[in-house]
Write a protein that holds these residues in place. Sequence first.
Motif, PDB file in Angstrom:
ATOM      1  N   UNK A  85      10.240  29.904 -18.828  1.00 35.27           N
ATOM      2  CA  UNK A  85      11.443  29.871 -17.999  1.00 35.27           C
ATOM      3  C   UNK A  85      11.061  30.014 -16.520  1.00 35.27           C
ATOM      4  N   UNK A  86      11.961  29.606 -15.644  1.00 34.02           N
ATOM      5  CA  UNK A  86      11.675  29.574 -14.207  1.00 34.02           C
ATOM      6  C   UNK A  86      11.301  30.950 -13.645  1.00 34.02           C
ATOM      7  N   UNK A  87      11.935  32.010 -14.106  1.00 38.09           N
ATOM      8  CA  UNK A  87      11.596  33.336 -13.575  1.00 38.09           C
ATOM      9  C   UNK A  87      10.229  33.792 -14.056  1.00 38.09           C
ATOM     10  N   UNK A  88       9.863  33.455 -15.287  1.00 36.01           N
ATOM     11  CA  UNK A  88       8.520  33.775 -15.772  1.00 36.01           C
ATOM     12  C   UNK A  88       7.475  33.042 -14.927  1.00 36.01           C
ATOM     13  N   UNK A  89       7.765  31.801 -14.563  1.00 33.33           N
ATOM     14  CA  UNK A  89       6.846  31.032 -13.715  1.00 33.33           C
ATOM     15  C   UNK A  89       6.741  31.647 -12.323  1.00 33.33           C
ATOM     16  N   UNK A  90       7.858  32.114 -11.777  1.00 33.31           N
ATOM     17  CA  UNK A  90       7.830  32.774 -10.470  1.00 33.31           C
ATOM     18  C   UNK A  90       7.022  34.062 -10.556  1.00 33.31           C
ATOM     19  N   UNK A  91       7.231  34.849 -11.611  1.00 30.69           N
ATOM     20  CA  UNK A  91       6.481  36.101 -11.784  1.00 30.69           C
ATOM     21  C   UNK A  91       4.979  35.849 -11.881  1.00 30.69           C
ATOM     22  N   UNK A  92       4.575  34.708 -12.457  1.00 34.62           N
ATOM     23  CA  UNK A  92       3.156  34.363 -12.592  1.00 34.62           C
ATOM     24  C   UNK A  92       2.595  33.702 -11.324  1.00 34.62           C
ATOM     25  N   UNK A  93       3.450  33.484 -10.319  1.00 35.32           N
ATOM     26  CA  UNK A  93       3.006  32.841  -9.094  1.00 35.32           C
ATOM     27  C   UNK A  93       2.907  31.334  -9.196  1.00 35.32           C
ATOM     28  N   UNK A  94       3.489  30.757 -10.239  1.00 36.36           N
ATOM     29  CA  UNK A  94       3.439  29.313 -10.440  1.00 36.36           C
ATOM     30  C   UNK A  94       4.543  28.572  -9.694  1.00 36.36           C
ATOM     31  N   UNK A  95       5.550  29.292  -9.238  1.00 35.74           N
ATOM     32  CA  UNK A  95       6.669  28.715  -8.489  1.00 35.74           C
ATOM     33  C   UNK A  95       6.926  29.615  -7.287  1.00 35.74           C
ATOM     34  N   UNK A  96       7.373  29.039  -6.171  1.00 33.91           N
ATOM     35  CA  UNK A  96       7.632  29.843  -4.978  1.00 33.91           C
ATOM     36  C   UNK A  96       8.973  30.580  -5.050  1.00 33.91           C
ATOM     37  N   UNK A  97       9.106  31.582  -4.194  1.00 32.94           N
ATOM     38  CA  UNK A  97      10.375  32.296  -4.054  1.00 32.94           C
ATOM     39  C   UNK A  97      10.404  32.946  -2.681  1.00 32.94           C
ATOM     40  N   UNK A  98      11.586  33.398  -2.295  1.00 21.64           N
ATOM     41  CA  UNK A  98      11.729  34.181  -1.064  1.00 21.64           C
ATOM     42  C   UNK A  98      11.656  35.642  -1.490  1.00 21.64           C
ATOM     43  N   UNK A  99      10.419  36.149  -1.566  1.00 18.27           N
ATOM     44  CA  UNK A  99      10.172  37.500  -2.070  1.00 18.27           C
ATOM     45  C   UNK A  99      10.642  38.557  -1.080  1.00 18.27           C
TER      46      UNK A  99
END
Length: 138
Positions: free
Chosen positions: A7-21
Amino acid sequence: MAYDPTNIFAKILKGEMPCHKVYEDETALVMMDIFPQAKGHTLIIPKAASRNLLDADPAALSAVIPLVQRVANAVKTVTNADGIRLAQFNEAPAGQTVFHLHFHVIPAYEGQALGAHASGRGDDAELATLAAEVAAKL
Protein backbone atom coordinates in the motif's frame (compact mmCIF):
# COMPACT_ATOMS: atom_id res chain seq x y z
CA MET A 1 -8.74 -9.10 4.80
CA ALA A 2 -4.99 -9.32 5.14
CA TYR A 3 -2.62 -6.37 5.35
CA ASP A 4 -1.12 -5.48 1.95
CA PRO A 5 2.54 -4.44 2.40
CA THR A 6 2.50 -2.72 -1.02
CA ASN A 7 0.00 0.00 0.00
CA ILE A 8 1.06 3.62 -0.56
CA PHE A 9 1.73 4.34 3.12
CA ALA A 10 3.89 1.23 3.48
CA LYS A 11 5.89 2.44 0.47
CA ILE A 12 6.26 5.90 2.03
CA LEU A 13 7.40 4.34 5.33
CA LYS A 14 10.05 2.34 3.40
CA GLY A 15 11.25 5.50 1.61
CA GLU A 16 10.02 4.24 -1.76
CA MET A 17 7.62 7.17 -2.25
CA PRO A 18 8.05 10.84 -1.31
CA CYS A 19 6.06 12.77 1.27
CA HIS A 20 6.02 16.13 3.03
CA LYS A 21 7.46 14.78 6.28
CA VAL A 22 6.70 16.63 9.50
CA TYR A 23 8.20 14.22 12.04
CA GLU A 24 9.35 10.64 12.42
CA ASP A 25 10.27 8.43 15.36
CA GLU A 26 10.36 4.70 16.07
CA THR A 27 6.55 4.46 16.30
CA ALA A 28 5.22 6.63 13.49
CA LEU A 29 5.65 8.98 10.57
CA VAL A 30 3.82 12.31 10.51
CA MET A 31 3.25 13.93 7.12
CA MET A 32 1.03 16.43 5.38
CA ASP A 33 -1.98 15.00 3.55
CA ILE A 34 -1.43 15.77 -0.14
CA PHE A 35 -5.22 15.88 -0.61
CA PRO A 36 -6.03 18.21 2.30
CA GLN A 37 -9.58 18.82 3.48
CA ALA A 38 -8.37 22.03 5.16
CA LYS A 39 -5.10 23.96 5.39
CA GLY A 40 -2.84 21.99 7.74
CA HIS A 41 -4.46 18.54 7.26
CA THR A 42 -1.86 16.18 8.69
CA LEU A 43 -1.56 12.37 8.85
CA ILE A 44 -0.03 10.21 11.57
CA ILE A 45 0.96 6.79 10.23
CA PRO A 46 2.01 4.15 12.75
CA LYS A 47 4.96 2.07 11.56
CA ALA A 48 3.45 -1.19 12.82
CA ALA A 49 1.73 -2.95 9.95
CA SER A 50 -2.06 -3.10 10.24
CA ARG A 51 -4.97 -2.34 7.91
CA ASN A 52 -6.72 -0.14 10.45
CA LEU A 53 -7.83 0.16 14.07
CA LEU A 54 -9.68 -3.16 13.93
CA ASP A 55 -6.55 -5.29 13.53
CA ALA A 56 -3.96 -3.02 15.16
CA ASP A 57 -1.78 -4.17 18.03
CA PRO A 58 -3.03 -2.40 21.19
CA ALA A 59 0.57 -1.66 22.18
CA ALA A 60 1.13 0.14 18.87
CA LEU A 61 -2.03 2.15 19.44
CA SER A 62 -1.04 3.19 22.95
CA ALA A 63 2.40 4.24 21.68
CA VAL A 64 1.03 6.45 18.88
CA ILE A 65 -1.91 8.22 20.56
CA PRO A 66 0.29 10.65 22.55
CA LEU A 67 1.88 11.66 19.22
CA VAL A 68 -1.57 12.20 17.70
CA GLN A 69 -2.33 14.58 20.57
CA ARG A 70 0.98 16.45 20.14
CA VAL A 71 0.40 16.81 16.40
CA ALA A 72 -3.17 18.04 16.94
CA ASN A 73 -1.94 20.76 19.31
CA ALA A 74 0.89 21.78 16.96
CA VAL A 75 -1.41 21.93 13.92
CA LYS A 76 -4.00 23.96 15.84
CA THR A 77 -1.32 26.46 16.87
CA VAL A 78 0.29 26.76 13.43
CA THR A 79 -2.98 27.13 11.53
CA ASN A 80 -4.84 29.23 14.12
CA ALA A 81 -7.72 26.77 13.70
CA ASP A 82 -10.84 27.14 15.80
CA GLY A 83 -10.93 23.38 16.39
CA ILE A 84 -9.45 20.06 15.31
CA ARG A 85 -11.24 17.12 13.74
CA LEU A 86 -9.59 13.76 14.37
CA ALA A 87 -10.63 11.11 11.84
CA GLN A 88 -9.74 7.46 11.44
CA PHE A 89 -11.56 5.24 8.93
CA ASN A 90 -11.93 1.45 9.10
CA GLU A 91 -12.63 -0.38 5.82
CA ALA A 92 -13.95 0.98 2.53
CA PRO A 93 -17.63 1.32 3.51
CA ALA A 94 -16.50 3.67 6.31
CA GLY A 95 -14.42 5.80 3.93
CA GLN A 96 -10.98 4.20 4.24
CA THR A 97 -9.03 4.57 0.98
CA VAL A 98 -5.51 3.55 2.08
CA PHE A 99 -5.45 0.27 3.96
CA HIS A 100 -2.71 1.06 6.48
CA LEU A 101 -3.77 2.44 9.86
CA HIS A 102 -3.55 6.23 9.93
CA PHE A 103 -5.04 9.18 11.78
CA HIS A 104 -6.17 12.43 10.17
CA VAL A 105 -5.68 15.69 12.08
CA ILE A 106 -7.86 18.23 10.25
CA PRO A 107 -8.04 21.87 11.29
CA ALA A 108 -11.58 23.25 11.48
CA TYR A 109 -12.48 26.91 11.08
CA GLU A 110 -15.65 28.64 12.25
CA GLY A 111 -18.01 29.16 9.30
CA GLN A 112 -15.83 27.22 6.83
CA ALA A 113 -16.86 23.80 5.51
CA LEU A 114 -14.26 21.04 5.19
CA GLY A 115 -13.28 19.98 1.70
CA ALA A 116 -14.26 16.52 0.49
CA HIS A 117 -12.03 13.61 1.52
CA ALA A 118 -9.27 13.01 -1.09
CA SER A 119 -10.71 15.53 -3.56
CA GLY A 120 -8.09 18.13 -4.56
CA ARG A 121 -4.29 17.89 -4.49
CA GLY A 122 -2.57 20.49 -2.32
CA ASP A 123 0.15 22.87 -3.46
CA ASP A 124 3.56 21.26 -2.80
CA ALA A 125 5.23 24.52 -1.78
CA GLU A 126 2.46 25.28 0.74
CA LEU A 127 2.55 21.70 2.08
CA ALA A 128 6.34 21.88 2.53
CA THR A 129 6.02 25.19 4.40
CA LEU A 130 3.28 23.82 6.65
CA ALA A 131 5.31 20.66 7.32
CA ALA A 132 8.25 22.78 8.52
CA GLU A 133 6.03 25.01 10.67
CA VAL A 134 4.27 22.06 12.34
CA ALA A 135 7.63 20.31 12.86
CA ALA A 136 8.96 23.40 14.61
CA LYS A 137 6.01 23.30 17.07
CA LEU A 138 6.56 19.62 17.91
